[in-house]
Scaffold this motif. Sequence first.
Motif, PDB file in Angstrom:
ATOM      1  N   TRP A 123      61.417  -2.012  84.537  1.00  0.00           N
ATOM      2  CA  TRP A 123      61.082  -3.435  84.439  1.00  0.00           C
ATOM      3  C   TRP A 123      61.939  -4.289  85.359  1.00  0.00           C
ATOM      4  O   TRP A 123      61.502  -5.343  85.834  1.00  0.00           O
ATOM      5  N   THR A 124      63.178  -3.844  85.639  1.00  0.00           N
ATOM      6  CA  THR A 124      64.093  -4.638  86.469  1.00  0.00           C
ATOM      7  C   THR A 124      63.578  -4.782  87.885  1.00  0.00           C
ATOM      8  O   THR A 124      63.948  -5.729  88.597  1.00  0.00           O
ATOM      9  N   LYS A 125      62.737  -3.834  88.315  1.00  0.00           N
ATOM     10  CA  LYS A 125      62.178  -3.860  89.665  1.00  0.00           C
ATOM     11  C   LYS A 125      60.854  -4.606  89.733  1.00  0.00           C
ATOM     12  O   LYS A 125      60.363  -4.908  90.824  1.00  0.00           O
ATOM     13  N   TYR A 167      80.506   3.063  76.335  1.00  0.00           N
ATOM     14  CA  TYR A 167      79.165   3.639  76.260  1.00  0.00           C
ATOM     15  C   TYR A 167      79.326   5.091  76.697  1.00  0.00           C
ATOM     16  O   TYR A 167      79.612   5.369  77.858  1.00  0.00           O
ATOM     17  N   VAL A 168      79.201   6.012  75.760  1.00  0.00           N
ATOM     18  CA  VAL A 168      79.566   7.408  75.976  1.00  0.00           C
ATOM     19  C   VAL A 168      78.331   8.242  76.294  1.00  0.00           C
ATOM     20  O   VAL A 168      77.375   8.291  75.512  1.00  0.00           O
ATOM     21  N   ASP A 169      78.346   8.915  77.444  1.00  0.00           N
ATOM     22  CA  ASP A 169      77.227   9.748  77.853  1.00  0.00           C
ATOM     23  C   ASP A 169      76.998  10.880  76.849  1.00  0.00           C
ATOM     24  O   ASP A 169      77.938  11.375  76.228  1.00  0.00           O
ATOM     25  N   ARG A 170      75.746  11.288  76.720  1.00  0.00           N
ATOM     26  CA  ARG A 170      75.399  12.303  75.721  1.00  0.00           C
ATOM     27  C   ARG A 170      76.110  13.634  75.971  1.00  0.00           C
ATOM     28  O   ARG A 170      76.303  14.418  75.031  1.00  0.00           O
ATOM     29  N   VAL A 220      71.696  -2.003  91.029  1.00  0.00           N
ATOM     30  CA  VAL A 220      71.969  -1.645  92.424  1.00  0.00           C
ATOM     31  C   VAL A 220      71.254  -0.357  92.836  1.00  0.00           C
ATOM     32  O   VAL A 220      71.203  -0.016  94.015  1.00  0.00           O
ATOM     33  N   ARG A 221      70.713   0.344  91.861  1.00  0.00           N
ATOM     34  CA  ARG A 221      70.069   1.623  92.170  1.00  0.00           C
ATOM     35  C   ARG A 221      68.750   1.362  92.898  1.00  0.00           C
ATOM     36  O   ARG A 221      67.895   0.613  92.420  1.00  0.00           O
ATOM     37  N   ASN A 232      67.879   2.241  81.659  1.00  0.00           N
ATOM     38  CA  ASN A 232      68.817   1.342  80.984  1.00  0.00           C
ATOM     39  C   ASN A 232      70.032   2.129  80.516  1.00  0.00           C
ATOM     40  O   ASN A 232      71.179   1.695  80.676  1.00  0.00           O
ATOM     41  N   GLU A 233      69.763   3.322  79.928  1.00  0.00           N
ATOM     42  CA  GLU A 233      70.807   4.088  79.265  1.00  0.00           C
ATOM     43  C   GLU A 233      71.725   4.821  80.241  1.00  0.00           C
ATOM     44  O   GLU A 233      72.942   4.891  80.031  1.00  0.00           O
ATOM     45  N   VAL A 234      71.155   5.355  81.303  1.00  0.00           N
ATOM     46  CA  VAL A 234      71.930   6.204  82.220  1.00  0.00           C
ATOM     47  C   VAL A 234      72.562   5.397  83.353  1.00  0.00           C
ATOM     48  O   VAL A 234      73.649   5.738  83.839  1.00  0.00           O
ATOM     49  N   HIS A 235      71.906   4.328  83.780  1.00  0.00           N
ATOM     50  CA  HIS A 235      72.369   3.599  84.956  1.00  0.00           C
ATOM     51  C   HIS A 235      72.906   2.198  84.651  1.00  0.00           C
ATOM     52  O   HIS A 235      74.011   1.852  85.075  1.00  0.00           O
ATOM     53  N   ILE A 236      72.139   1.396  83.921  1.00  0.00           N
ATOM     54  CA  ILE A 236      72.502  -0.015  83.777  1.00  0.00           C
ATOM     55  C   ILE A 236      73.665  -0.217  82.811  1.00  0.00           C
ATOM     56  O   ILE A 236      74.664  -0.856  83.161  1.00  0.00           O
ATOM     57  N   TRP A 237      73.555   0.345  81.594  1.00  0.00           N
ATOM     58  CA  TRP A 237      74.637   0.127  80.629  1.00  0.00           C
ATOM     59  C   TRP A 237      75.977   0.690  81.110  1.00  0.00           C
ATOM     60  O   TRP A 237      76.995   0.000  81.027  1.00  0.00           O
TER      61      TRP A 237
END
Length: 246
Positions: A89-91, A159-162, A193-194, A201-206
């Motif tokens: 959605w950001t794009k 925010y801790v990666d899985r 910036v990607r 949202n979960e892997v890049h933005i947060w």
Amino acid sequence: MIQAILLAGGKGSRLAPLTDNLPKPLVQIHGKPMMQYVLEHLRSAGITNVAISVAHLGHMISDQFGDGSALGMNLSYLVEPEPMGTGGWTKLVNWNDLDENFIVANADNLFWIDVAQFLERHRSHGDIATIAGIELPSADIAKYEILRPDIDHRNLDAYVDRTQAEIELAGKETGFISSGWYIMNKGVRSFIVRSELPISNEVHIWPAISQSGRSIGFYHATEPWFDSGTHERLARVAAHVASIQQ
């Protein structure tokens, strides 16, 4: 101005055969598409101008809800030409059309969150974004991204990666995961910036916001929340809806 963005692009493959020829947000619960419950909840809180990000069988969603007038809402659509991820959605959105503070939510997470309280929590702390977190037994969330709030449950410490979830949850009876409901302000745009897709949202933005040192708010949600990703979970949602309609 757009007050909320609903993410409705997923295939919902775990709900097959219900989703073989139907987008997951249109799967019915007691004769009503699950996404309609989300829209009606937003409307009850005065959120009536909503953009819906669609991909898989997205035309069926726009055919179902149209411009939103039947619901007393104003709906528009962000059409992904191919699956772009939860941050697609950001794009696609015109950022100038967004409210200064806007909700981003999964269209298939039925959540009876106190929207006014959620917005007040965000605005009163002046955070760039606020995540509504759900507390669950550690054994149930060991394969999820984990939210680590501060001691007062007012801000997000990490925010801790899985991949680090089991380490994060070691020795803890419970932990927090994202409800899939967020509030963001337009400052989030500087963290998009990607260039390649998909974007998450979960892997890049947060993580980008968290690692920048900017404050992320945390809302400890205790309201009824349901992930409808499997047939078992869908049955739980249906049971809850039946209980509150009696």
